[in-house]
Write a protein that holds these residues in place. Structure first.
Motif, mmCIF file in Angstrom:
data_model
loop_
_atom_site.group_PDB
_atom_site.id
_atom_site.type_symbol
_atom_site.label_atom_id
_atom_site.label_comp_id
_atom_site.label_asym_id
_atom_site.label_seq_id
_atom_site.Cartn_x
_atom_site.Cartn_y
_atom_site.Cartn_z
ATOM 1 N N UNK A 1 87.772 19.609 24.489
ATOM 2 C CA UNK A 1 86.341 19.618 24.240
ATOM 3 C C UNK A 1 85.602 19.355 25.554
ATOM 4 N N UNK A 2 86.040 18.317 26.222
ATOM 5 C CA UNK A 2 85.445 18.004 27.515
ATOM 6 C C UNK A 2 86.431 18.487 28.580
ATOM 7 N N UNK A 3 86.102 19.640 29.163
ATOM 8 C CA UNK A 3 87.068 20.266 30.070
ATOM 9 C C UNK A 3 87.003 19.625 31.447
ATOM 10 N N UNK A 4 87.879 18.678 31.658
ATOM 11 C CA UNK A 4 87.892 17.997 32.953
ATOM 12 C C UNK A 4 88.286 18.936 34.073
ATOM 13 N N UNK A 5 89.146 19.913 33.714
ATOM 14 C CA UNK A 5 89.621 20.854 34.739
ATOM 15 C C UNK A 5 88.453 21.581 35.396
ATOM 16 N N UNK A 6 87.450 21.943 34.596
ATOM 17 C CA UNK A 6 86.310 22.679 35.142
ATOM 18 C C UNK A 6 85.553 21.796 36.134
ATOM 19 N N UNK A 7 85.433 20.524 35.771
ATOM 20 C CA UNK A 7 84.759 19.599 36.688
ATOM 21 C C UNK A 7 85.548 19.430 37.974
ATOM 22 N N UNK A 8 86.870 19.571 37.869
ATOM 23 C CA UNK A 8 87.722 19.418 39.056
ATOM 24 C C UNK A 8 87.695 20.622 39.979
ATOM 25 N N UNK A 9 87.033 21.692 39.543
ATOM 26 C CA UNK A 9 87.038 22.928 40.328
ATOM 27 C C UNK A 9 85.743 23.049 41.133
ATOM 28 N N UNK A 10 85.858 23.212 42.455
ATOM 29 C CA UNK A 10 84.644 23.289 43.272
ATOM 30 C C UNK A 10 83.716 24.446 42.914
ATOM 31 N N UNK A 11 84.223 25.512 42.287
ATOM 32 C CA UNK A 11 83.315 26.598 41.904
ATOM 33 C C UNK A 11 83.158 26.705 40.388
ATOM 34 N N UNK A 12 83.689 25.706 39.661
ATOM 35 C CA UNK A 12 83.504 25.624 38.201
ATOM 36 C C UNK A 12 83.984 26.882 37.470
ATOM 37 N N UNK A 13 85.212 27.267 37.738
ATOM 38 C CA UNK A 13 85.804 28.375 36.997
ATOM 39 C C UNK A 13 85.902 27.961 35.528
ATOM 40 N N UNK A 14 85.492 28.833 34.586
ATOM 41 C CA UNK A 14 85.590 28.486 33.152
ATOM 42 C C UNK A 14 87.058 28.506 32.724
ATOM 43 N N UNK A 15 87.775 27.465 33.047
ATOM 44 C CA UNK A 15 89.236 27.451 32.898
ATOM 45 C C UNK A 15 89.700 27.575 31.437
ATOM 46 N N UNK A 16 89.211 26.723 30.508
ATOM 47 C CA UNK A 16 89.716 26.839 29.131
ATOM 48 C C UNK A 16 89.411 28.213 28.538
ATOM 49 N N UNK A 17 88.289 28.793 28.958
ATOM 50 C CA UNK A 17 87.915 30.089 28.406
ATOM 51 C C UNK A 17 88.846 31.195 28.880
ATOM 52 N N UNK A 18 89.165 31.189 30.168
ATOM 53 C CA UNK A 18 90.054 32.265 30.631
ATOM 54 C C UNK A 18 91.460 32.049 30.091
ATOM 55 N N UNK A 19 91.854 30.775 29.935
ATOM 56 C CA UNK A 19 93.196 30.529 29.405
ATOM 57 C C UNK A 19 93.264 30.930 27.925
ATOM 58 N N UNK A 20 92.167 30.693 27.168
ATOM 59 C CA UNK A 20 92.142 31.130 25.760
ATOM 60 C C UNK A 20 92.368 32.629 25.665
ATOM 61 N N UNK A 21 91.714 33.382 26.546
ATOM 62 C CA UNK A 21 91.889 34.834 26.545
ATOM 63 C C UNK A 21 93.329 35.205 26.886
ATOM 64 N N UNK A 22 93.911 34.462 27.832
ATOM 65 C CA UNK A 22 95.297 34.735 28.217
ATOM 66 C C UNK A 22 96.243 34.445 27.053
#
Lengths: 577, 296
Positions: A49-70
């Motif tokens: 719910x709270x995507x820490x990974x996105x906060x950890x990314x300097x350009x804020x890649x929508x990580x959970x979203x791209x992984x969901x698609x994968x």
């Protein structure tokens, strides 16, 4: 799939060339995931719910979203999802220090391995590249402004990519004959194939970015001339930190001592590793000493190994834990047989009567009290020296700011180390001149340079098209569902902050916000953003860079996972102010 | 016209070629003493060459190539209408030029052409310019007529005495200084490092006459990024590509440049030439021998 099941899946290790084999060739070390492996690894993601990974990314890649698609096998869509925020996914998947960014804060990392975000990013980007399914670059109406970008490294490419999408005429000036900056001259083929970089540059060219090679700005053109003679409206400086630091110890100018910059530039950019097919020579050594503990040191050591060295030593004055190199690189180097001489520092280089190096004398260190940065300070042990026989020394202890631009632009403020001083969005002391990446921060990472490039692109747009604050009342909004908190309207973009209120559901999943144009009831999507979860009262930002102000109508559509339209708002006239 | 096209090629003495190339961007910014980095094709090395002339209006630059190693041999094979793969410039700081009074501008072998724009500019600045040019023999002397138009005096020197004075630049200089016919205020010297170091030694001993030398070092990027061209100057490390290429000769550690820094790739250079063509094999052997002679 339930979270419990996801937790059971084990980490998919990316297969690599065996160490003994790869230590003798320049092909890329990892082979990459198969589709099955990628889906399996993607399924380890809990879609927090709270995507820490996105906060950890300097350009804020929508990580959970791209992984969901994968997870669904939609690899192309996953790649395009990343590209909304990151123009160089194939590069970042390979060279980002994920362990200290997205993967470092991944909840799965608390117990066991984090999700292989970098591996997945690499996979989907490679998938897109090899599929040939490249989305047609969006033809954006030109906004009439010209921007010059100095340096075609990661920050310059990011700035160029962002600005071209906003209708700017963008020209990138590069000192070398090939584009990519450090990605081409610094990072070796076995870590980042040059075809990957070439492909990304080709994509930018296709979308309209112009590249001018063989041009050293500061010499062939001053920054002032870029404005006065070439008519640029803004200039972005992303020239990197290209001034090698030497140790200032006796014997450093003897034959056989290279800066890592020279060694890697000869090998990577000039392709000396293919000598004599390529004409640039490179000294090879049987016993090679590399000084330093960063990625550049690892790259140099592993290059030397591939050029037939028998022994390659890394001499580093701190301990292994303190090495700034990516974990994977240290691991790969070790597997290949690089020998680490930690807590050691060279004091003198000895040579023969012909001026060729013969050996290097190092002093042993121990860890003392923590210094200002919190790292234990290495302290020399008196009288404790050792010598290594060597015929090639590569110094990889860092880079300072290259003064070529700042020297020829006196009104550009620099700090005492020669780095350009900027505000947080990269604005320098000189109007309409911006800077980012290593020339501002000192030597750092590819991704942080990209982050800086993105922020400067925002600043350039803000300064060339100052926002006119608009009043929310002018929008036709069914207030019972959606509340518009803030709107900033630029000629080419709309920035909204919206708040969902009074919805019956407690929480909405996978809410899509779409902004589109309507012509004869035919809708063209200009921007789409997915919000994984949206609770009532929660505000969300929508930053839509592609809005064309000449359009008559805009449609903002918000729907949830099942396509149920929650709200449909037509924004007309008002935007045009 | 394609990028970096050769508009004119002239072999005015054996193995020495003057090339006029179309590069308007460089032509409009070039200053005396600056250089360019040239790649013949995408597999070539980047080699530094001093600009000897340029024409802002026509957008052309000129440089002189002495057929020596692989890259310069490749250039010798190029024809008018051919194009270079990459030319970067103008690089380096312009030469230190002002109205000094009486200036001796001296150049030997491949440095002769490079002294031309310096003599020209010094003349424009109102100096009394004495040019000394040196070659092995009469057949290898070039640019005499051009120098006459930008100098008050031109002195020719040949090693074998076949034309002009017999000996070397430093012999002529020594004679000039000792005869005290005219006070020399400033000296420029361009050529091989051995010759420049000898001139430097002479002028340092004979009253420390300000002497500026344009060093020849190995370079890669020309922007201060790699440190390949580093030299010890006044106890500090300097980069010839951005701090130079012209330096106060008396502060340069010549020993280090001649014996350490510039003999790095001799075996590689020989291999390159041998790979290039059979004709180059004998050239390579000859050069190896003459280099040994030069440094010993």
């Amino acid at each position: 799939m339930k979270s419990k099941d996801r937790m059971k899946i084990v980490f998919s290790e990316m297969p690599t060339q065996p160490p003994q084999v790869r230590a003798k060739n320049f092909r890329e070390v990892p082979y990459g995931y198969s589709e099955e492996m990628a889906i399996q690894e993607a399924n380890r993601c809990l879609n927090c719910k709270k995507s820490k990974c996105v906060e950890g990314c300097p350009v804020r890649v929508p990580i959970p979203e791209f992984i969901s698609l994968a997870q669904e096998g939609k690899f192309l869509e996953a790649a395009w999802k990343i590209k909304e925020r990151n123009v160089l996914p194939a590069v970042c998947g390979r060279v980002c220090p994920q362990e200290s960014q997205c993967e470092g804060v991944c909840v799965r990392g608390k117990k066991g391995r984090s999700v292989g975000i970098g591996n997945l990013e690499r996979f989907v980007a490679d998938y897109e590249r090899s599929s040939g399914h490249i989305p047609e670059p969006m033809r954006v109406k030109k906004n009439g402004k010209k921007v010059a970008i100095i340096g075609s490294g990661p920050s310059g490419l990011t700035t160029a990519g962002d600005l071209i999408q906003q209708g700017y005429e963008v020209t990138v000036y590069e000192a070398f004959h090939l584009g990519g900056g450090v990605l081409v001259y610094g990072i070796p083929e076995f870590r980042l194939p040059k075809s990957v970089v070439q492909y990304e540059i080709q994509n930018l060219e296709n979308s309209g970015v112009k590249f001018v090679y063989d041009s050293v700005i500061g010499r062939v053109r001053s920054i002032d001339e870029l404005f006065s003679e070439d008519g640029y409206d803004a200039v972005y400086i992303g020239v990197g930190a290209g001034l090698p630091v030497f140790m200032n110890i006796p014997g450093e100018n003897l034959q056989g001592v290279y800066s890592a910059n020279e060694y890697l530039t000869r090998s990577n950019l000039m392709k000396a590793y293919l000598y004599p097919d390529y004409n640039t020579p490179l000294l090879t050594g049987k016993n090679v000493v590399v000084v330093g503990g960063g990625n550049v040191a690892m790259d140099s050591a592993r290059t030397a190994l591939r050029l037939d060295a028998k022994n390659v030593y890394i001499v580093y004055r701190r301990s292994r834990e303190q090495m700034p190199a990516r974990l994977e690189e240290v691991h790969h180097a070790e597997e290949e047989g690089i020998q680490f001489k930690l807590l050691s520092n060279p004091v003198e280089i000895m040579g023969d009567e012909k001026g060729r190096i013969e050996s290097i004398r190092c002093q042993r260190y121990e860890l003392g009290e923590p210094d200002k940065s919190g790292r234990a300070r290495p302290v020399p042990i008196e009288g404790d020296y050792f010598e290594l026989t060597t015929d090639l020394i590569i110094i990889a202890i860092g880079n300072k700011a290259n003064p070529l631009i700042t020297m020829t632009t006196p009104d550009l403020e620099v700090n005492k180390w020669g780095n350009i001083v900027t505000d947080e969005l990269g604005r320098t002391s000189k109007p309409f001149v911006y800077a980012g990446g290593d020339i501002v921060t000192g030597a750092a990472t590819v991704i942080s340079a990209m982050g800086a490039g993105r922020r400067s692109a925002m600043a350039i747009h803000e300064d060339l098209f100052p926002p006119t604050e608009e009043i929310t009342e002018s929008f036709v909004i069914p207030k019972e569902i959606l509340e518009l908190k803030y709107v900033a309207i630029y000629p080419k973009s709309v920035y909204l902050r919206v708040n969902l209120v009074n919805v019956s559901e407690k929480e909405l999943d996978q809410v899509k916000i779409r902004i589109s144009h309507v012509h004869d009831f035919f809708e063209t999507t200009m921007f789409e953003k997915t919000v994984p979860q949206w609770s009532p009262g929660e505000e969300h930002e929508v930053d839509c860079p592609r809005i064309d102000k000449s359009e008559k109508e805009y449609l903002i559509t918000i729907n949830d996972l099942h396509g149920k339209i929650m709200s449909k708002i037509i924004v007309a006239e008002d935007v045009k102010k | 016209m394609s990028k970096f096209e050769i508009l004119k090629k002239e072999e005015f003495v054996p193995n020495f070629y003057k090339l006029d190339i179309s590069v308007p961007t460089i032509a409009r910014k070039a200053k005396a003493g600056q250089f360019i980095l040239v790649m013949v094709d995408e597999r070539s090395e980047k080699i530094p060459l001093t600009l000897i002339d340029w024409d802002k209006e026509k957008g052309t630059i000129s440089f002189i190539v002495q057929e020596l190693g692989l890259s310069t041999s490749k250039m010798a094979f190029m024809e008018e209408g051919d194009s270079f793969y990459s030319i970067v410039g103008p690089l380096g700081e312009p030469a230190y030029l002002e109205n000094f009074g009486t200036v001796v501008v001296s150049g030997g072998c491949y440095g002769v052409g490079a002294t031309y724009p310096i003599a020209k500019r010094l003349k424009e600045l109102g100096n009394h310019v004495i040019t000394i040019i040196e070659a092995k023999n009469e057949n290898l002397l070039y640019y005499e007529e051009e120098f006459k138009t930008v100098s008050d005096e031109v002195i020719l020197v040949t090693t074998d005495g076949s034309k002009g004075e017999r000996g070397h630049i430093y012999d002529v200089l020594e004679h000039m200084i000792e005869s005290q016919q005219r006070k020399i205020d400033h000296i420029k010297v361009i050529g091989c490092n051995v010759m420049m170091s000898k001139v430097s030694k002479l002028t340092k001993e004979k009253g420390a006459i300000p002497t500026y030398a344009t060093v020849t070092t190995i370079m890669v990027d020309g922007t201060g990024m790699c440190g390949s061209c580093r030299l010890s100057y006044d106890g500090k490390t300097k980069f010839a590509c951005v701090d130079g290429p012209e330096f106060n000769a008396h502060k340069i550690d010549w020993e280090e440049i001649i014996h350490v820094r510039n003999t790095l790739y001799i075996s590689e250079e020989t291999l390159s030439l041998q790979n290039f063509s059979p004709e180059c094999r004998s050239l390579a052997k000859y050069q190896e021998k003459s280099r040994e002679e030069e440094t010993s």
